[in-house]
Design an enzyme around this catalytic site. Structure first.
Site, mmCIF file in Angstrom:
data_model
loop_
_atom_site.group_PDB
_atom_site.id
_atom_site.type_symbol
_atom_site.label_atom_id
_atom_site.label_comp_id
_atom_site.label_asym_id
_atom_site.label_seq_id
_atom_site.Cartn_x
_atom_site.Cartn_y
_atom_site.Cartn_z
ATOM 1 N N ASP A 10 0.858 -1.174 0.000
ATOM 2 C CA ASP A 10 0.000 0.000 0.000
ATOM 3 C C ASP A 10 0.897 1.229 0.000
ATOM 4 O OD1 ASP A 10 -2.929 0.920 2.013
ATOM 5 O OD2 ASP A 10 -2.259 1.521 0.020
ATOM 6 N N SER A 11 0.300 2.388 -0.285
ATOM 7 C CA SER A 11 1.099 3.601 -0.447
ATOM 8 C C SER A 11 1.374 4.323 0.865
ATOM 9 C CB SER A 11 0.360 4.563 -1.370
ATOM 10 O OG SER A 11 -0.932 4.816 -0.805
ATOM 11 N N GLY A 12 0.637 3.968 1.901
ATOM 12 C CA GLY A 12 0.770 4.699 3.159
ATOM 13 C C GLY A 12 -0.345 5.696 3.349
ATOM 14 N N GLY A 13 -1.195 5.842 2.343
ATOM 15 C CA GLY A 13 -2.275 6.828 2.398
ATOM 16 C C GLY A 13 -3.274 6.564 3.504
ATOM 17 N N PHE A 14 -3.751 5.333 3.583
ATOM 18 C CA PHE A 14 -4.758 4.997 4.585
ATOM 19 C C PHE A 14 -4.207 5.141 5.994
ATOM 20 C CE2 PHE A 14 -8.528 3.368 6.273
ATOM 21 C CZ PHE A 14 -8.220 2.414 7.226
ATOM 22 N N ASP A 64 -2.991 8.327 -2.627
ATOM 23 C CA ASP A 64 -4.229 9.057 -2.891
ATOM 24 C C ASP A 64 -4.539 9.976 -1.718
ATOM 25 O OD1 ASP A 64 -6.569 6.393 -1.901
ATOM 26 O OD2 ASP A 64 -4.523 6.867 -1.214
ATOM 27 N N GLN A 107 -11.427 7.659 -5.786
ATOM 28 C CA GLN A 107 -11.967 8.365 -4.612
ATOM 29 C C GLN A 107 -13.223 9.130 -5.022
ATOM 30 O OE1 GLN A 107 -11.078 7.909 -1.634
ATOM 31 N NE2 GLN A 107 -9.115 6.874 -1.864
ATOM 32 N N GLY A 134 -11.537 4.657 -0.137
ATOM 33 C CA GLY A 134 -12.340 5.593 0.637
ATOM 34 C C GLY A 134 -13.575 4.998 1.259
ATOM 35 N N ASP A 184 -8.631 -6.633 0.960
ATOM 36 C CA ASP A 184 -7.665 -6.786 2.056
ATOM 37 C C ASP A 184 -8.351 -6.297 3.327
ATOM 38 O OD1 ASP A 184 -6.176 -4.005 3.241
ATOM 39 O OD2 ASP A 184 -7.316 -3.776 1.366
ATOM 40 N N CYS A 222 -14.597 -27.197 8.047
ATOM 41 C CA CYS A 222 -13.260 -26.661 7.789
ATOM 42 C C CYS A 222 -12.209 -27.759 7.913
ATOM 43 C CB CYS A 222 -12.956 -25.534 8.783
ATOM 44 S SG CYS A 222 -11.345 -24.773 8.550
ATOM 45 N N CYS A 224 -8.844 -27.102 8.106
ATOM 46 C CA CYS A 224 -7.553 -26.537 8.499
ATOM 47 C C CYS A 224 -6.972 -27.296 9.689
ATOM 48 C CB CYS A 224 -7.673 -25.039 8.812
ATOM 49 S SG CYS A 224 -8.233 -24.640 10.494
ATOM 50 N N CYS A 227 -8.856 -26.953 13.036
ATOM 51 C CA CYS A 227 -10.120 -27.684 13.130
ATOM 52 C C CYS A 227 -9.901 -29.184 13.159
ATOM 53 C CB CYS A 227 -11.047 -27.275 11.988
ATOM 54 S SG CYS A 227 -11.616 -25.567 12.187
ATOM 55 N N HIS A 252 -6.965 -20.343 11.853
ATOM 56 C CA HIS A 252 -8.240 -20.825 11.333
ATOM 57 C C HIS A 252 -8.948 -19.743 10.534
ATOM 58 C CE1 HIS A 252 -12.311 -22.246 10.898
ATOM 59 N NE2 HIS A 252 -12.672 -21.071 11.388
#
Lengths: 275, 407
Positions: A10-14, A64, A107, A134, A184, A222, A224, A227, A252
């Site tokens: 990610d760009s660091g914006g959030f 952004d 945006q 956004g 994500d 499940c 995994c 489980c 899990h």
């Protein structure tokens, strides 16, 4: 990292908006307090792309100008136009366009007209992929889905659409139905650390007293490692007391999300997605 | 259960231990630490492949005293099934080695004081054996009245009497079908006479082995040596000996040198918590450093930046550019895949993955240490190994990296 699979940065914006109280956004970039030593730091679109070029991920995100969806007024419009100006600076600064895919981020808040302008502008830059940004910030679900639908309709069919910050299983299913491809979210692991497991029926709160005598696995469907080996009752005794409890439930929950993705994928391929 | 002594070097011995489950391994052996049945940070599915010897764990029954965990372990059919660690040796040690103080508080005839999940309380015999039987361990320690060396004579004598009585009581309550899995406790902290008396009494009981208690409580090292010697002299040679409370490399060497076969140790985890990687050399052929010369790194013996032979502080800024593994040549999961710079980065970002990777390495390295100990006993060179190891450690500690740099 010795990670042989795909990587996205990610760009660091959030993080600027969500993690820092004092973020001053100007045309130049974002000034914020360094989390390391508290000194002021400026992150420009050029800086962000340069760092992402060095890290070397397969997909990198443009810087952004993000605003919360609950924001109203001229700030939303300003952020949208700035995002378009910054995408050009990001494209110019990108030194590895043949190895790393730069995604633009749509945006415009909850305003359909602003979103349209942003969509047109980004699509015209012919980027390898697009993110819908956004959202996931406290807006009502009806508003959220409408914006996603508008964006997926306005983005090219043959390029990935990435809805950022979405992680609730239901939201993922709905956005997939609306034509999105990538998501994500910290939700699966964060909720695990608080003792909640994601299962087919919904969310299982392992801290609940009833779990103490429940000897079933977290999710009967499940496969995994967790489980296969452990019961709800045992995990109940671990979750708030041992780091291992969080670790196992996180394992899990991630497995659950992977299975959800596989199910979405195969049901679409097999023509039975609506069911 | 079968225990056979295979080789000796001084009082140190290599044995082979074969449990009722069929699992067999060599001693002296390290018991890895667990909490509520599981490793503290190592993913359980990685435990089997961590190291060829990573098969034996310690757990404390005191974690399983109360519901719901008491009911859950009983219903699961024992701690192996509960924690999905079938194929491992699970040894029940009453003393919780992860830091609970033994204060030598008042004990009644009915039980001793322990730290449990609901605070400090007296744990009685019936309750203790109920939990032991529910857990179904491969080996278990009888309920100890463990006191530190500074308690008054009268209290010490009482602890010896209690421990002996409780051993008999525990034996009478053990499940017959589990066979003889009891490690009878030997106490006597402050007095060599009491120590001998405690050992003599335990030696006559029908047990699988013995657990020497009252150590690791600030006692003088030489005194500890005498206590170990005096106790072991009274114990039959062909039965297992465990000691609790000792875990550092020097303590391990002292204990093994006296004839101990099993130790549970928190040493790897203590290093991990302090962001330290275990790096001490394991082979006697490593040349000792000359203090007058500049320190040069010798990668094939796993010394990082050349400053500490014992351990490296991964938080130090010096590792921000060090792309070598924690120990060059180490075959653990962490060293095969990752570098110091990565772990340094993880630590600086407060990522828990750092602890997992460090703990995997530190546990591996310690298991290699135990293996080196066994090899030296088999070659009848234990004394040389111990001398070499302790002398290079004293040297190495002068150059702890964490003091040399400002991050």
């Amino acid at each position: 990292m010795n990670w042989p699979r795909a990587l996205l940065t990610d760009s660091g914006g959030f993080q600027m908006v969500s993690l820092l109280h004092l973020a001053d956004i100007t045309e130049e970039g974002v000034t914020f307090q360094s989390p390391v030593d508290g000194k002021p730091m400026l992150l420009t679109p050029e800086d962000s792309i340069q760092i992402q070029n060095k890290i070397g991920a397969d997909i990198i995100m443009a810087l952004d100008d993000v605003v919360k969806t609950t924001t109203t007024g001229p700030r939303v419009e300003e952020a949208m136009y700035r995002t378009l100006r910054w995408i050009d600076r990001c494209i110019a600064a990108h030194s590895r366009p043949h190895e790393q895919n730069l995604f633009g981020i749509v945006q415009g808040g909850l305003d359909p007209q602003l979103r349209d302008i942003c969509l047109e502008g980004l699509v015209a830059r012919n980027l390898p992929g697009y993110a819908i940004g956004g959202l996931a910030g406290g807006e009502g679900k009806d508003a959220f889905w409408r914006v996603v639908a508008q964006c997926t309709a306005g983005l090219p069919e043959d390029k990935p659409r990435y809805v950022m910050g979405i992680g609730f299983p239901l939201d993922i299913v709905v956005c997939t139905a609306l034509g999105a491809d990538m998501y994500d979210c910290v939700y699966p692991t964060r909720t695990a650390r608080f003792g909640s497991a994601l299962v087919s029926e919904g969310v299982l709160r392992l801290t609940h007293a009833a779990m103490a005598t429940d000897y079933r696995p977290l999710d009967s469907s499940c496969t995994c490692m967790v489980c296969k080996r452990y019961t709800r009752a045992y995990l109940h005794t671990l979750v708030t007391k041992e780091a291992m409890g969080s670790q196992l439930v996180s394992y899990h929950n991630i497995s659950h999300m992977m299975q959800l993705s596989r199910n979405l994928h195969s049901s679409i391929l097999e023509g039975r997605f609506p069911e | 259960m079968e225990f056979t002594v295979r080789a000796c070097s001084g009082h140190g011995r290599v044995g082979s231990l074969r449990l009722a489950s069929g699992l067999e391994f060599e001693t002296p052996s390290l018991l890895m630490i667990t909490r509520r049945g599981l490793p503290v940070v190592i993913p359980p599915e990685m435990l089997m492949d961590l190291h060829p010897d990573s098969r034996a764990c310690q757990f404390t029954p005191m974690h399983f005293l109360e519901d719901p965990l008491a009911a859950v372990v009983a219903k699961a059919g024992g701690v192996h099934k509960l924690a999905s660690l079938t194929g491992f040796a699970m040894v029940a040690v009453a003393r919780d080695s992860l830091g609970n103080e033994i204060a030598g508080e008042e004990a009644s005839n009915l039980g001793a004081s322990f730290e449990t999940s609901s605070g400090r309380r007296i744990v009685g015999l019936e309750k203790y054996m109920e939990v032991v039987n529910a857990c179904k361990p491969d080996l278990w320690v009888s309920l100890p009245d463990e006191v530190p060396h500074w308690v008054p004579e009268k209290r010490n004598r009482e602890s010896v009497d209690h421990t002996s009585q409780w051993l008999d009581h525990c034996l009478s309550l053990q499940h017959a079908e589990h066979g003889n899995r009891c490690l009878g406790v030997v106490v006597g902290a402050g007095s060599l006479e009491e120590r001998a008396r405690s050992a003599e009494q335990a030696a006559t009981r029908n047990v699988a082995g013995f657990s020497l208690a009252g150590f690791g409580l600030g006692e003088d090292v030489a005194q500890r040596g005498f206590h170990l010697e005096v106790a072991i002299a009274k114990l039959p040679n062909d039965k297992l000996r465990h000691v609790c409370g000792l875990g550092s490399p020097e303590e391990v060497l002292q204990a093994v040198g006296a004839g101990i076969d099993l130790l549970d140790s928190t040493y790897p985890y203590m290093l991990t918590k302090e962001c330290l990687a275990m790096t001490f050399p394991l082979k006697m052929e490593v040349p000792l450093r000359n203090a007058d010369r500049d320190m040069q790194p010798t990668p094939d013996h796993g010394v990082a930046s050349g400053f500490s032979l014992a351990k490296v502080n991964l938080r130090s800024a010096t590792y921000g550019i060090d792309e070598t593994p924690l120990v060059t040549g180490c075959k653990c999961y962490t060293c095969k895949r990752h570098t110091k710079v990565y772990i340094n980065q993880l630590l600086n970002s407060n990522e828990t993955l750092a602890q997992t990777l460090l703990e995997i390495h530190n546990t591996y390295h310690y298991l290699e240490f135990f293996k080196a100990i066994r090899e030296s006993i088999k070659a009848d060179k234990f004394h040389e190994f111990r001398t070499w190891f302790t002398s290079q450690r004293v040297f190495g500690m002068t150059y702890d990296v964490s003091e040399s740099f400002v991050a």
